[in-house]
Design an enzyme around this catalytic site. Structure first.
Site, PDB file in Angstrom:
ATOM      1  N   GLN A  36       0.830  -1.200   0.000  1.00 18.02           N
ATOM      2  CA  GLN A  36       0.000   0.000   0.000  1.00 18.02           C
ATOM      3  C   GLN A  36       0.866   1.253   0.000  1.00 18.02           C
ATOM      4  OE1 GLN A  36      -3.041  -0.072   2.977  1.00 18.02           O
ATOM      5  NE2 GLN A  36      -3.986   1.815   2.313  1.00 18.02           N
ATOM      6  N   LYS A 117      -6.638 -12.681  -5.762  1.00 15.88           N
ATOM      7  CA  LYS A 117      -5.320 -12.230  -6.237  1.00 15.88           C
ATOM      8  C   LYS A 117      -4.258 -12.963  -5.411  1.00 15.88           C
ATOM      9  CE  LYS A 117      -2.773  -8.026  -7.395  1.00 15.88           C
ATOM     10  NZ  LYS A 117      -1.504  -8.402  -6.749  1.00 15.88           N
ATOM     11  N   LYS A 317      -7.157  -4.219  -3.571  1.00 14.15           N
ATOM     12  CA  LYS A 317      -6.251  -4.758  -2.561  1.00 14.15           C
ATOM     13  C   LYS A 317      -6.803  -4.487  -1.160  1.00 14.15           C
ATOM     14  CE  LYS A 317      -1.852  -4.787  -5.011  1.00 14.15           C
ATOM     15  NZ  LYS A 317      -0.420  -4.447  -4.923  1.00 14.15           N
ATOM     16  N   CYS A 414      29.415 -11.650  22.763  1.00 10.30           N
ATOM     17  CA  CYS A 414      30.820 -11.753  23.187  1.00 10.30           C
ATOM     18  C   CYS A 414      31.345 -10.499  23.879  1.00 10.30           C
ATOM     19  CB  CYS A 414      31.707 -12.082  21.989  1.00 10.30           C
ATOM     20  SG  CYS A 414      31.846 -10.757  20.769  1.00 10.30           S
ATOM     21  N   CYS A 429      29.317  -6.706  14.996  1.00 11.20           N
ATOM     22  CA  CYS A 429      30.359  -7.179  15.896  1.00 11.20           C
ATOM     23  C   CYS A 429      31.571  -7.534  15.045  1.00 11.20           C
ATOM     24  CB  CYS A 429      29.883  -8.396  16.686  1.00 11.20           C
ATOM     25  SG  CYS A 429      31.200  -9.188  17.637  1.00 11.20           S
TER      26      CYS A 429
END
Length: 714
Positions: A36, A117, A317, A414, A429
Site C-alpha cells: 500500500q 489475487k 487490494k 561476546c 560485531c
C-alpha cells in the site's frame, strides 16, 4: 505554490526511491515497505507527472511495468505483453471503474469475473499439441526468464493436458501464479531458522527465489504449486468469455482455483470482496486482494488498453490488518556476518489468522524512527501478511516517565564493542574469529545444501559440536574422526559412519560452491560462480588486488573490497591452507574455456539494458571469448557502451560526456568473426583478426513490437 526546483527534487526523489524498491522486490526478493505504501508513492509520482509533464524524468518507474531480468537464465520475448493491473484500496474507486466500463460499452449489458489475487510469481506457460513446452516468468513485462525445467517440477501442473471439454488449439498460452503454500513456507522458515539463515519475508519472495534456483531438484523439494487464471491464443473466437476459458482450462486438467465467481452487478462484486476479506486467511495460499475483469472477450477488446494496463480489469487490494499489543523487550541476534538485528518481543496477539509474539524491527534506525520504548503499546502489521512488523506507537497510552531504547554498544554474545560502518544501517560485531554466534552461523553455512552439503551435519549437530569444542572453523570438520565422536549421546556407530562419508564426499564439491561456503560477505552463489570461472583457483583470487577483482563481471567495488579484506586476514589464509591439506577443491578441474578469437583484444565494454538477440550474460561471454574485457563503470578508457532497450539515461549521459562510443547489440555482433571466418582461421591455424572499421556510434536497436495480437492478458 511549490516552485519548479522543489517539484523537480520531489520527482527525482520519488523516482530514485521507487527504482530502488523495484530492484529490491524483483531482483533481491525483498519487500522493504508494504504494498500500500509503495502504491501511494507511485500514485504521487504519477499525479505529479500528469500535472507537470515537462518535468517527468525519462526513466520514471511509471513508464514501465516493473521488474528486471535475472542473468541466470535465458530469456524469451512474450508473444503477448504481461501488463500490470491498475489497483485500488477504495470501493469508491471501484464504482468509478464500473462507470468507466459502462460508459465505454455504451450501456450494453456486461458481467464481471472476480478472482482471488494470489501472492506469488506470474508465469506464462506455452502448450503445443497438449504438451507443456515452455515456462517464462513475467520479467519486465516484455521479456522474461525461461524457467521451463523448474516449472516442470510443480506437482499440480500437468505436463500433458487431458483430452476433455472443448477442443484445444494446437498452440496456446496459459497465464497463472506460481506460489508456495503457506504450510510449506512455514516449514521452510523453520529449517532456515535452525540453519541460522535469514528468514524469508513472505511466500511470494520464497516462490520467486525458488524459481531462480539452478538445480531443479532443489526446486522440486520446495513443493511449489500453480493456479491458472487466463487463456491466450492468436484466435479471437476460441472462447466467448473469460469464465468459459476458465472452465475449459479446468476441464483440460489445469489447476484453477474454485474461488472465482461470475458477478452480474457491482453489488455482487462488493459482496465477493466482503466475503473473502476474512475468509481468505483460511486458504492455504497467501492472497492480497481481488482481481475484477469484464467477462466477455469482445467487450474487453472494445474497452482496450492504456499504455500500461487494460481498461477492462482492476485489482482491489485489502489493507494490511493491524493489531495493538505491548512491547515487552528487545532481543538482539548476531548473524553470520556480525550484523546485530533487534527483534521485538510482544504480548501475544491474534493477527491475520495467527498469534503474533515477535516482530521485526530491522535496525537501530527504525527503533529511533518509531521512537520505540519498552512497555509501549505498539501497532503491528503483517508485511506481505506473513512477517509481523511494528508500524507505529500508541502515544496516548505511553507513560510520562518512559525512556527511549538504548541500542547496545557491545555485542550481546561476546561483549566486543560494536561498530557501524559508514553508510550501513546495521551495527556489527567485528570479532569474527571469537564471537560464538558468528562462528556457528558460518559453520552452518559451510555445511548447508547450497555449499558443501555435508550429509549428517545439520544446524543442530554443528551447534552441538561447537559447544563441545570439536569444531570452530570449517577446517576443523575435516579433523573429526570416529574416535572423537564415539560415545556422544544420540550419535551411534551408523550415524558416525554416515557423517564420515558425508565429510569425505564434500571433498569433491566443486570450487565455486566451496568459495560460496566460506561465507565471505557479499560473495553469494552467483558471485562465487563468476569468480571461480574467471580465476579458476583460490590461489589466483588471493593474489588479485581489489581493483582487479572489481573488474570481474557481477563483482564490483563493494564485493571486491570485502573479498580483498577477507583474504588479507592471516586466520583466513590459514583456513585455506588447512582446507587444501584436507583435500577440499580449491580450483576448478578441467581445462579453461579456449578463446574463440582475439578480435576484441585490448577493448573494454559496458553493457546496459535489455537485449533482443542475447541475454546480457551471453553477450559478456561472447566478448570475453573474443579477447575483450567487461567492466561495470564508464570511464574515458572505456572502448564501447553497448546499449540495450530501457538503458538508464545516466550511463548514456556519462558516455556522451566522455565521448565513449555508444553501440547497439547488432553493432557488437558485427564486430565478432563470422562462422566462415572462424572455420577459415581454424584451417589456417591463424587467429581471426580485428575488423578494419568500427561500428557507427550511438546506434540503438529498433523498438520491439508486441505484434498487435489481442488476448486476455491476466
Amino acid at each position: 505554490m511549490p516552485d519548479q526546483d522543489s517539484i523537480q527534487l520531489r520527482l527525482r526523489t520519488l523516482t530514485e526511491r521507487l527504482h530502488y524498491l523495484n530492484y529490491q522486490y524483483y531482483q533481491n526478493d525483498v519487500s522493504e515497505i508494504p504494498d500500500q505504501e509503495f502504491d501511494h508513492l507511485l500514485a504521487e509520482l504519477n499525479a505529479l507527472e500528469k500535472q507537470y509533464p515537462e518535468l517527468a524524468l525519462p526513466n520514471s518507474p511509471t513508464q514501465r511495468v516493473g521488474g528486471t531480468i535475472t542473468k541466470q537464465f535465458p530469456t524469451a520475448l512474450h508473444k503477448y505483453p504481461m501488463l500490470s493491473l491498475g489497483n485500488t484500496y477504495s470501493e469508491a474507486d471501484l464504482r468509478e471503474f464500473d462507470e468507466r466500463v459502462r460508459k465505454g460499452l455504451e450501456g450494453a449489458e456486461f458481467s464481471y469475473v472476480c478472482e482471488m489475487k494470489f501472492d506469488g510469481v506470474a508465469m506464462s506457460l506455452t502448450y503445443e499439441n497438449g504438451q507443456l513446452t515452455q515456462g517464462v516468468t513475467r520479467g519486465d513485462g516484455t521479456r522474461g526468464d525461461v524457467v521451463t525445467n523448474n516449472v516442470r517440477t510443480i506437482k499440480n501442473l500437468p505436463l500433458h493436458l487431458r483430452e476433455a471439454g472443448p477442443a484445444q488449439p494446437a498452440e496456446f498460452e496459459v497465464r497463472g501464479e506460481v506460489f508456495l503454500p503457506l504450510p510449506v513456507f512455514e516449514d521452510l522458515n523453520k529449517e532456515r531458522e535452525q540453519n541460522g539463515e535469514a528468514l524469508l519475508a513472505n511466500p511470494r519472495n520464497a516462490a520467486s527465489g525458488t524459481l531462480k534456483l539452478q538445480d531443479s531438484a532443489l526446486v522440486a523439494a520446495r513443493r511449489l504449486r500453480f493456479f491458472a487464471y487466463s487463456f491466450l491464443s492468436p484466435g479471437r473466437n476460441v472462447f466467448p468469455s473469460h469464465s468459459a476459458a476458465l472452465e475449459a482450462l479446468k476441464a483440460w486438467g489445469l489447476p484453477v482455483s474454485d474461488t472465482w465467481r461470475r458477478c452480474s452487478t457491482l453489488a455482487e462484486v462488493l459482496d465477493f470482496i466482503h466475503h473473502w476479506e476474512k475468509k481468505r486467511f483460511e486458504l492455504p495460499v497467501a492472497t492480497d486482494g481481488i482481481v475484477i475483469k469484464v467477462d466477455d472477450f469482445q467487450q474487453q477488446e472494445v474497452l482496450g488498453f492504456t499504455a500500461k494496463s487494460p481498461r477492462w480489469a482492476i485489482a482491489y487490494k485489502y489493507p494490511a490488518e493491524a493489531a495493538r499489543t505491548r512491547l515487552n523487550s528487545i532481543q538482539y541476534q548476531v548473524g553470520r556476518t556480525g550484523a546485530v538485528t533487534p527483534v521485538a518481543m510482544l504480548t501475544p496477539v491474534p493477527l491475520a489468522g495467527t498469534v503474533v509474539k515477535r516482530a521485526s524491527v530491522h535496525n537501530a534506525n527504525q527503533i529511533a524512527a518509531l521512537d520505540l520504548r519498552l512497555g509501549d503499546l505498539v501497532f503491528v502489521e503483517k508485511g506481505g501478511e506473513i512477517i509481523p512488523k511494528i508500524t507505529g506507537v500508541d502515544l496516548s497510552a505511553r507513560p510520562a516517565d518512559s525512556q527511549p531504547i538504548q541500542y547496545p554498544t557491545e555485542c550481546p554474545a561476546c561483549g566486543t564493542p560494536l561498530i557501524r560502518p559508514e553508510g550501513e544501517a546495521h551495527f556489527r560485531c567485528p570479532n569474527d574469529t571469537g564471537c560464538a554466534p558468528q562462528l556457528k552461523a558460518r559453520l552452518e553455512h559451510y555445511v548447508s545444501r547450497k555449499a558443501l552439503n555435508i550429509d549428517g551435519l545439520g544446524a543442530e549437530t554443528v551447534a552441538r559440536f561447537f559447544d563441545l569444542g570439536l569444531v570452530r572453523t570449517p577446517a576443523d570438520i575435516y579433523d573429526l574422526t570416529p574416535e572423537k565422536l564415539t560415545g556422544l549421546e544420540r550419535l551411534g556407530e551408523k550415524s558416525i559412519q554416515n557423517l564420515m562419508n558425508g565429510i569425505e564426499a564434500s571433498k569433491q564439491v566443486p570450487f565455486d560452491r566451496v568459495l560460496f561456503g566460506l561465507g565471505i560477505r557479499y560473495v553469494g552463489e552467483t558471485v562465487a560462480e563468476k569468480l571461480a570461472a574467471h580465476y579458476r583457483s583460490m590461489d589466483a583470487i588471493m593474489a588479485a588486488a581489489a581493483p582487479e577483482l572489481a573488474a570481474v563481471p557481477e563483482v564490483g567495488g563493494v564485493i571486491a573490497e570485502s573479498l580483498a579484506a577477507w583474504v588479507a586476514h592471516d586466520s583466513n589464509r590459514q583456513l585455506i591452507e588447512r582446507l587444501r591439506a584436507a583435500g577440499v577443491q580449491l580450483a576448478l578441474t578441467g581445462e579453461a574455456p579456449q578463446p574463440v578469437s582475439d578480435r576484441l583484444a585490448g577493448q573494454t565494454f559496458v553493457l546496459s539494458g535489455v537485449f533482443e538477440q542475447h541475454s546480457r550474460e551471453e553477450l559478456q561471454q561472447l566478448i570475453v571469448q573474443n579477447g575483450g574485457k567487461i567492466t561495470g563503470s564508464i570511464s574515458k578508457k572505456l572502448s564501447y557502451l553497448v546499449a540495450g532497450d530501457k538503458m538508464g539515461p545516466a550511463k548514456r549521459e556519462k558516455a556522451t560526456e566522455l565521448k565513449v562510443p555508444i553501440i547497439s547489440e547488432t553493432d557488437l555482433l558485427a564486430m565478432l568473426p563470422s562462422a566462415t571466418e572462424l572455420a577459415a582461421a581454424a584451417d589456417d591455424e591463424t587467429p581471426a583478426t580485428a575488423p578494419t572499421t568500427a561500428p557507427t556510434p550511438d546506434t540503438y536497436p529498433a523498438p520491439r513490437s508486441n505484434g498487435g495480437q489481442q488476448a486476455s492478458l491476466f
